[in-house]
Design a protein around this motif. Structure first.
Motif, PDB file in Angstrom:
ATOM      1  N   ALA A   4       0.829  -1.206   0.000  1.00 51.94           N
ATOM      2  CA  ALA A   4       0.000   0.000   0.000  1.00 51.94           C
ATOM      3  C   ALA A   4       0.865   1.258   0.000  1.00 51.94           C
ATOM      4  O   ALA A   4       0.511   2.259  -0.638  1.00 51.94           O
ATOM      5  N   GLU A   5       1.987   1.219   0.689  1.00 54.22           N
ATOM      6  CA  GLU A   5       2.907   2.359   0.690  1.00 54.22           C
ATOM      7  C   GLU A   5       3.490   2.583  -0.697  1.00 54.22           C
ATOM      8  O   GLU A   5       3.663   3.720  -1.143  1.00 54.22           O
ATOM      9  N   LEU A   6       3.793   1.495  -1.405  1.00 57.61           N
ATOM     10  CA  LEU A   6       4.374   1.597  -2.736  1.00 57.61           C
ATOM     11  C   LEU A   6       3.360   2.112  -3.748  1.00 57.61           C
ATOM     12  O   LEU A   6       3.704   2.837  -4.665  1.00 57.61           O
ATOM     13  N   ARG A   7       2.109   1.737  -3.582  1.00 58.24           N
ATOM     14  CA  ARG A   7       1.071   2.172  -4.521  1.00 58.24           C
ATOM     15  C   ARG A   7       0.830   3.677  -4.442  1.00 58.24           C
ATOM     16  O   ARG A   7       0.346   4.278  -5.395  1.00 58.24           O
ATOM     17  N   ASP A  13       9.138   8.148  -8.321  1.00 57.49           N
ATOM     18  CA  ASP A  13       9.512   7.784  -6.959  1.00 57.49           C
ATOM     19  C   ASP A  13       9.748   6.280  -6.833  1.00 57.49           C
ATOM     20  O   ASP A  13      10.646   5.842  -6.108  1.00 57.49           O
ATOM     21  N   LEU A  14       8.937   5.506  -7.539  1.00 54.88           N
ATOM     22  CA  LEU A  14       9.129   4.054  -7.517  1.00 54.88           C
ATOM     23  C   LEU A  14      10.474   3.664  -8.126  1.00 54.88           C
ATOM     24  O   LEU A  14      11.170   2.795  -7.599  1.00 54.88           O
ATOM     25  N   LYS A  15      10.834   4.312  -9.213  1.00 58.08           N
ATOM     26  CA  LYS A  15      12.121   4.009  -9.854  1.00 58.08           C
ATOM     27  C   LYS A  15      13.282   4.325  -8.924  1.00 58.08           C
ATOM     28  O   LYS A  15      14.246   3.562  -8.818  1.00 58.08           O
ATOM     29  N   SER A  16      13.196   5.457  -8.231  1.00 55.05           N
ATOM     30  CA  SER A  16      14.276   5.809  -7.307  1.00 55.05           C
ATOM     31  C   SER A  16      14.283   4.870  -6.099  1.00 55.05           C
ATOM     32  O   SER A  16      15.352   4.518  -5.579  1.00 55.05           O
ATOM     33  N   LYS A  17      13.115   4.442  -5.653  1.00 53.65           N
ATOM     34  CA  LYS A  17      13.016   3.505  -4.536  1.00 53.65           C
ATOM     35  C   LYS A  17      13.633   2.165  -4.918  1.00 53.65           C
ATOM     36  O   LYS A  17      14.361   1.561  -4.127  1.00 53.65           O
ATOM     37  N   ILE A  18      13.358   1.711  -6.142  1.00 52.68           N
ATOM     38  CA  ILE A  18      13.918   0.445  -6.611  1.00 52.68           C
ATOM     39  C   ILE A  18      15.445   0.517  -6.667  1.00 52.68           C
ATOM     40  O   ILE A  18      16.139  -0.403  -6.235  1.00 52.68           O
ATOM     41  N   SER A  19      15.967   1.631  -7.166  1.00 49.45           N
ATOM     42  CA  SER A  19      17.426   1.752  -7.250  1.00 49.45           C
ATOM     43  C   SER A  19      18.062   1.782  -5.863  1.00 49.45           C
ATOM     44  O   SER A  19      19.112   1.181  -5.646  1.00 49.45           O
ATOM     45  N   SER A  20      17.419   2.442  -4.907  1.00 51.74           N
ATOM     46  CA  SER A  20      17.974   2.463  -3.556  1.00 51.74           C
ATOM     47  C   SER A  20      17.879   1.088  -2.899  1.00 51.74           C
ATOM     48  O   SER A  20      18.790   0.680  -2.167  1.00 51.74           O
ATOM     49  N   ARG A  48      12.590  -9.506  -1.810  1.00 52.18           N
ATOM     50  CA  ARG A  48      11.123  -9.422  -1.876  1.00 52.18           C
ATOM     51  C   ARG A  48      10.645  -7.983  -2.014  1.00 52.18           C
ATOM     52  O   ARG A  48       9.677  -7.711  -2.730  1.00 52.18           O
ATOM     53  N   ASP A  49      11.303  -7.069  -1.308  1.00 51.57           N
ATOM     54  CA  ASP A  49      10.924  -5.656  -1.424  1.00 51.57           C
ATOM     55  C   ASP A  49      11.140  -5.142  -2.844  1.00 51.57           C
ATOM     56  O   ASP A  49      10.314  -4.396  -3.376  1.00 51.57           O
ATOM     57  N   ILE A  50      12.242  -5.555  -3.466  1.00 49.15           N
ATOM     58  CA  ILE A  50      12.505  -5.155  -4.847  1.00 49.15           C
ATOM     59  C   ILE A  50      11.435  -5.721  -5.768  1.00 49.15           C
ATOM     60  O   ILE A  50      10.920  -5.031  -6.650  1.00 49.15           O
ATOM     61  N   ALA A  51      11.064  -6.966  -5.563  1.00 51.04           N
ATOM     62  CA  ALA A  51      10.045  -7.593  -6.394  1.00 51.04           C
ATOM     63  C   ALA A  51       8.699  -6.897  -6.239  1.00 51.04           C
ATOM     64  O   ALA A  51       7.982  -6.670  -7.228  1.00 51.04           O
ATOM     65  N   LYS A  52       8.351  -6.531  -5.017  1.00 54.50           N
ATOM     66  CA  LYS A  52       7.093  -5.821  -4.783  1.00 54.50           C
ATOM     67  C   LYS A  52       7.090  -4.475  -5.500  1.00 54.50           C
ATOM     68  O   LYS A  52       6.106  -4.105  -6.144  1.00 54.50           O
ATOM     69  N   ALA A  53       8.185  -3.757  -5.381  1.00 51.41           N
ATOM     70  CA  ALA A  53       8.263  -2.438  -6.002  1.00 51.41           C
ATOM     71  C   ALA A  53       8.206  -2.540  -7.528  1.00 51.41           C
ATOM     72  O   ALA A  53       7.525  -1.748  -8.187  1.00 51.41           O
ATOM     73  N   LEU A  57       5.345  -1.013 -10.009  1.00 47.82           N
ATOM     74  CA  LEU A  57       5.765  -0.159 -11.117  1.00 47.82           C
ATOM     75  C   LEU A  57       5.188  -0.661 -12.438  1.00 47.82           C
ATOM     76  O   LEU A  57       4.671   0.128 -13.237  1.00 47.82           O
ATOM     77  N   ASN A  58       5.253  -1.968 -12.673  1.00 50.24           N
ATOM     78  CA  ASN A  58       4.695  -2.532 -13.898  1.00 50.24           C
ATOM     79  C   ASN A  58       3.189  -2.327 -13.968  1.00 50.24           C
ATOM     80  O   ASN A  58       2.644  -2.061 -15.044  1.00 50.24           O
ATOM     81  N   GLU A  59       2.500  -2.441 -12.837  1.00 48.52           N
ATOM     82  CA  GLU A  59       1.062  -2.197 -12.831  1.00 48.52           C
ATOM     83  C   GLU A  59       0.743  -0.758 -13.204  1.00 48.52           C
ATOM     84  O   GLU A  59      -0.180  -0.497 -13.973  1.00 48.52           O
TER      85      GLU A  59
END
Length: 64
Positions: A4-7, A13-20, A48-53, A57-59
């Protein structure tokens, strides 16, 4: 990390979160190789966090 936080994040922001998250996972792997990693479950949760993010992002990209 909750989905829910990622959505709530924007695509940029998701792209930067994934890179971090990927940088953090790299550091964890380096620490494990050197023998300094005490909490080995951090690797699993990091992946798992990377996979969720990436899933969120794909959605967002496909719905836009």
């Amino acid at each position: 990390m909750k989905v829910a936080e990622l959505r709530d994040l924007s695509v940029e922001d998701l792209k930067s979160k994934i890179s971090s998250l990927e940088e953090n996972l790299f550091r964890l792997r380096c620490n494990q190789a050197v023998g300094q990693l005490e909490d080995t479950t951090a690797l699993k949760s990091g992946r798992r966090d990377i996979a969720k993010a990436k899933t969120v992002l794909n959605e967002k990209v496909k719905s836009a």
